[in-house]
Design an enzyme around this catalytic site. Structure first.
Site, PDB file in Angstrom:
ATOM      1  N   ALA A 116      38.103  36.236  41.131  1.00 50.50           N
ATOM      2  CA  ALA A 116      38.595  36.167  39.733  1.00 50.50           C
ATOM      3  C   ALA A 116      39.333  34.936  39.443  1.00 50.50           C
ATOM      4  O   ALA A 116      39.820  34.787  38.223  1.00 50.50           O
ATOM      5  CB  ALA A 116      39.160  37.265  39.097  1.00 50.50           C
ATOM      6  N   ASN A 182      43.249  42.374  43.898  1.00 50.82           N
ATOM      7  CA  ASN A 182      42.442  41.506  44.774  1.00 50.82           C
ATOM      8  C   ASN A 182      42.735  40.075  44.575  1.00 50.82           C
ATOM      9  O   ASN A 182      42.825  39.226  45.546  1.00 50.82           O
ATOM     10  CB  ASN A 182      40.850  41.621  44.530  1.00 50.82           C
ATOM     11  CG  ASN A 182      40.371  42.948  45.273  1.00 50.82           C
ATOM     12  OD1 ASN A 182      40.708  43.235  46.164  1.00 50.82           O
ATOM     13  ND2 ASN A 182      39.582  43.612  44.540  1.00 50.82           N
ATOM     14  N   HIS A 212      45.364  35.182  35.038  1.00 51.68           N
ATOM     15  CA  HIS A 212      45.936  35.137  36.363  1.00 51.68           C
ATOM     16  C   HIS A 212      46.614  33.844  36.494  1.00 51.68           C
ATOM     17  O   HIS A 212      46.122  32.774  35.992  1.00 51.68           O
ATOM     18  CB  HIS A 212      44.807  35.110  37.291  1.00 51.68           C
ATOM     19  CG  HIS A 212      43.839  36.345  37.045  1.00 51.68           C
ATOM     20  ND1 HIS A 212      44.293  37.616  37.554  1.00 51.68           N
ATOM     21  CD2 HIS A 212      42.495  36.576  36.546  1.00 51.68           C
ATOM     22  CE1 HIS A 212      43.335  38.452  37.396  1.00 51.68           C
ATOM     23  NE2 HIS A 212      42.142  37.795  36.728  1.00 51.68           N
TER      24      HIS A 212
END
Length: 259
Positions: A116, A182, A212
């Site tokens: 991601a 992750n 993120h």
């Protein structure tokens, strides 16, 4: 390339659908014994690596940490390459060693999908020089942290402002938040490693998407990267970009000119 997919959830379904558009067939699913067969699904379903067709060359893990732990070692030792988005599982040193040893025994490779996040190529390039600091910041809506250790640290249901509920190393984050870190693991592996990459996890009631961020400093200069990701329509906990990264990795493998 004869492909099998580990898992039968939203990411698995997305990957199969997109590969079909590119005329790449997935013939086999590695799933739990007795798992429900969806309408129109003609894939062979097996529950153990030993039952995969003999010509299987690649197992694509779309099942999460437990799936990689249960089947990744067996597949690699059998000579089957494994591609995974369950990158946080490598924070477990024992599992990482088992996977590496199995890959050597089977002359196979474990490939990590970017998942991601982006900018990992820049981090990997920068890490060939000296990186002095790398930090990953993961920010989700308050409700997105339900089911994680954040529930025990802050009142997610009544949160009034953005609140940090974890600060530590990437290894600590990946082990404590196996379903949420992750990306932190991807950043760590691409840069300073699990024990030198710092992580901050934030619950923010004022946002409605997962964000993120990467901050990095070193010989190369400075980098700040941010991405706000959407989820798959079939599962609000699954990143659309993570699923897309698996498809992109498989398509890239077939290209004659690659990045």
């Amino acid at each position: 390339m004869s492909i099998a997919i580990l898992g039968d959830g939203a990411i698995s379904a997305f990957v199969r659908k997109q590969l079909a558009v590119h005329k790449i067939e997935v013939r086999t699913l590695l799933v739990r014994q007795g798992s429900h067969v969806k309408d129109g699904d003609s894939c062979l379903r097996v529950s153990d690596v030993a039952d995969l067709p003999a010509d299987t060359k690649l197992l694509v893990d779309c099942a999460g940490h437990e799936g990689l732990r249960e089947h990744g070692v067996k597949a690699l030792a059998s000579g089957i390459d494994v591609w995974t988005i369950s990158i946080g599982a490598l924070a477990n040193k024992e599992l990482e060693a088992e996977l590496m040893n199995a890959a050597v025994r089977g002359n196979a490779k474990l490939q990590l999908a970017s998942g991601a996040i982006g900018a990992l190529d820049a981090l990997r390039a920068a890490s060939t020089g000296t990186l002095t600091r790398v930090k990953y910041i993961g920010r989700k809506p308050a409700l997105g942290w339900f089911g994680s250790p954040a529930e025990d640290k802050i009142d997610l249901a009544n949160l009034a402002k953005a609140t940090v509920h974890f600060a530590g190393t990437a290894r600590e984050a990946a082990l404590a938040y196996p379903k949420n870190a992750n990306v932190a693991a991807s950043v760590a592996i691409s840069s300073l490693g699990f024990d030198k990459t710092t992580v901050e996890l934030i619950a923010d009631p004022e946002i409605n998407a997962n964000t993120h961020e990467i901050e990095a400093h070193g010989d190369f200069g400075e980098m700040r990267f941010s991405i706000s990701g959407k989820c798959l329509p079939d599962n609000p906990r699954s990143s659309a970009l993570a699923a897309m990264s698996v498809v992109a990795a498989i398509l890239e493998e077939r290209r004659l000119i690659k990045f």
